[in-house]
Design a protein around this motif. Sequence first.
Motif, short mmCIF file in Angstrom:
data_model
loop_
_atom_site.label_atom_id
_atom_site.label_comp_id
_atom_site.label_asym_id
_atom_site.label_seq_id
_atom_site.Cartn_x
_atom_site.Cartn_y
_atom_site.Cartn_z
N ARG A 1 47.40 36.50 46.13
CA ARG A 1 47.90 37.48 45.17
C ARG A 1 48.01 38.88 45.77
O ARG A 1 48.96 39.61 45.51
N SER A 2 47.00 39.25 46.57
CA SER A 2 46.99 40.62 47.09
C SER A 2 48.12 40.85 48.09
O SER A 2 48.67 41.95 48.19
N ARG A 3 48.52 39.79 48.82
CA ARG A 3 49.59 39.94 49.80
C ARG A 3 50.95 40.13 49.14
O ARG A 3 51.86 40.72 49.70
N PHE A 4 51.07 39.61 47.89
CA PHE A 4 52.35 39.68 47.20
C PHE A 4 52.36 40.76 46.11
O PHE A 4 53.33 40.85 45.35
N GLY A 5 51.31 41.54 46.01
CA GLY A 5 51.26 42.63 45.05
C GLY A 5 51.06 42.20 43.62
O GLY A 5 51.46 42.93 42.70
N PHE A 6 50.39 41.06 43.39
CA PHE A 6 50.13 40.62 42.02
C PHE A 6 48.97 41.42 41.45
O PHE A 6 47.95 41.62 42.09
N THR A 7 49.11 41.84 40.21
CA THR A 7 48.02 42.52 39.49
C THR A 7 47.15 41.47 38.81
O THR A 7 47.55 40.30 38.67
N PRO A 8 45.97 41.87 38.35
CA PRO A 8 45.13 40.90 37.61
C PRO A 8 45.84 40.31 36.39
O PRO A 8 45.67 39.13 36.09
N ASP A 9 46.64 41.13 35.68
CA ASP A 9 47.37 40.59 34.54
C ASP A 9 48.40 39.57 34.98
O ASP A 9 48.65 38.56 34.29
N ASP A 10 49.02 39.77 36.13
CA ASP A 10 49.98 38.80 36.65
C ASP A 10 49.30 37.47 36.97
O ASP A 10 49.85 36.39 36.74
N VAL A 11 48.09 37.56 37.51
CA VAL A 11 47.35 36.33 37.83
C VAL A 11 47.02 35.56 36.56
O VAL A 11 47.16 34.32 36.50
N LEU A 12 46.61 36.27 35.51
CA LEU A 12 46.32 35.60 34.25
C LEU A 12 47.57 34.95 33.66
O LEU A 12 47.52 33.85 33.12
N ALA A 13 48.71 35.65 33.76
CA ALA A 13 49.96 35.07 33.27
C ALA A 13 50.38 33.86 34.09
O ALA A 13 50.88 32.87 33.55
#
Length: 724
Positions: A263-275
């Motif tokens: 996630r961190s390499r692609f710029g995902f936020t915590p909310d994006d991970v939950l989605a």
Amino acid sequence: MLALLASLLAFHFLATPVLAQVSPPAPDKVEQLLDLLDDPTVKDWLAARRTQAPAGDVTAAAPADDTDRGMMSSALERVKGHLTRLAHSWPLMPQRFDTVRQVVMKDVGERGGLSVVALIALFVGVGAVLSYIAFRLARPLRLWVIAQDMETPQGRVGKFGGRFLVGLLMLGAFTIGSAGAFLLFEWPPLLREIVLAYLTAAIAIWAIRIVLRVVLLPSFMGVVRAREVRAFNISDARADHWNRWIVIFSSVVAIAAATISLRSRFGFTPDDVLALAVPIDLALLVIALLAIWKRPVARPEDQEHPGMFGHKATSWLLTVYIVLLFLIRVSGANVAFWFVLAAFAAPAAVVVATRAVNYVLRPPLAENKTPPLPAVTVAVVDRAIRLSLIVLAAYLLAKVWGLDMSSMAETSPRMTLVLRGLLNAAVIALGADFIWSIIKAVIQRKIGIQAPVAMNDGEAAPVLDPQQARLRTLLPILQNIMLAIILVMAVLMVLSSVGIQIGPLIAGAGVVGVAVGFGAQTIVKDVISGVFYLLDDAFRVGEYISTGKFSGTVESFSLRSVKLRHHRGSLYTIPFGELGAVRNGSRDWATDKFNITVGFETDLDFARKLIKRIGLELAEDPEYKPWIIEPIKLQGVQEFGEYGIVLRIKATTRPGGAFGMKRKFYLRVREVFKQNGIELPVPTVHIHGQSTGALPIGPENEAVAAQVHLQRRKKDPAASEEEA
């Protein structure tokens, strides 16, 4: 199998919230924030903002501490906030995926994702080839596994151990051929990270496949009589079903975890991970429901432990449970989700592990001469696995709930204290159960070992070795004492773990104990008397004792009384304080003396030889030989009786051994004396009168004798009275 499915589900759900957490700020920034909040000017400004906040501003009007609101209200607010975050994140997902594509294209070149997939497939293929080579090289070990006897628990354990070693070799070869070979080359940083993540997922999937092969032995492996050497008593169809669906489920979990880890390499936020986790959870839900509804119906021979519900009812209950888990997961109720998951997964895993242990370590068949494993070994293995599973579940719950199991800070929230106390209590209870199971198994094994039964004539109890009788007397009392100690210690430790001070409880218990001691002097007297009786070794279980007006065989003890079984069946429960002097008729040896009467004309020396011969015959009889210490012999003339010479007979036997032997002796004496012309006199009555002869009194002459007596009484009443 459902427990393993739930464990994989727990692994996925455990990884998602941890990976979704935001990295904590640096310590220096935290200190700057705290200093700023302590500034009086800032405090005044925050207070003014709170008072001036508009009514519709939920964030400004909300209290700083959730404890000011009800628990249900706080939970609903958290669910609402979680759903709001998901609603804001879903529309942004196409943009996030486009960002991922651009990042990958920039780092790996024009070939993009296809090159990454091909690279992963290449190294997975290399690992699979090396794993197959390791399988072929392990042929001697596989032949040794095949040679183990599947009818004995030792052989089955050897088969499991050998298959596990082969699996480890294959897993090591796969790891070296995939991730190891990949690391030998230089790769762009992003490509290296992506490929390693998915190769790690492939290694995890390969490991699960190997474990399933060891445990389930699917039918495609071609093992003869695979059912006897599986970890569970299930058919080939059910083993194949669960092997297939668990591999599918674990593959989705591993690939999802690898994807979220980037996630961190692609710029995902915590909310994006939950989605992103929602469609993954939905896919897992569908797979779990398909696995449940497509599972084969258990045949009668498969139902070693039939459940409370039928096949369809069980499927519907599991469906409701899994859908409920999914809904709780989507709502963001993290504490409730983990509680509901652990409430099913932990007991199911314990039940499955217990059945596996009992099936693998089951005793050999009757025709097999191999001795079964001791019960204490089975109990130790079973309780150790159970304890490990529950401790692992408690550790995972504490981790996902953010509990500190090593300390009990007073500043912790109330819910945290309650959860930590419950987890500690569960671990303590399981530890106490583990210790008690071992102690109980050892004691029961010691009690169950009996010496060979020498003789049982229908009245005498089986003979026990003196040391074994002593153990059977003391071990039940020791077992009760150990149970009381373990219970008291476990309760005190549980109370201490939930924050209750146990010092005043111990002091109060001491005061209450003194008061009870004064008020129950009789009970204290019985307990203390019992201790001294046992220390003096006055009697043991199985011995025949007499005390006062009570006599019988000792059946069992308690802390204050002893139970005596009378030979007519009555059971006496006698407090130790009322026993008094005890006569033990079953200790070491017993001498029995009895009499027989012979005629006055009998050759006593000849009779002595006959009695000695009969005694030696009985001493060599296999039925009585183990009981006899000194054979039956004639001691001499006891007295001259009214009808003959009374001879004294003596025999020394083990306690309880003279009953049947005396009966056999009387029969042999009557038979041998009759053959050798020795008279065994019986009492007779001679009536003198007008009759020419004497009539012995007997059933056939009673009427005649009565008539004679009446006639004499009529003629001479005085003489007849004197004669009478």
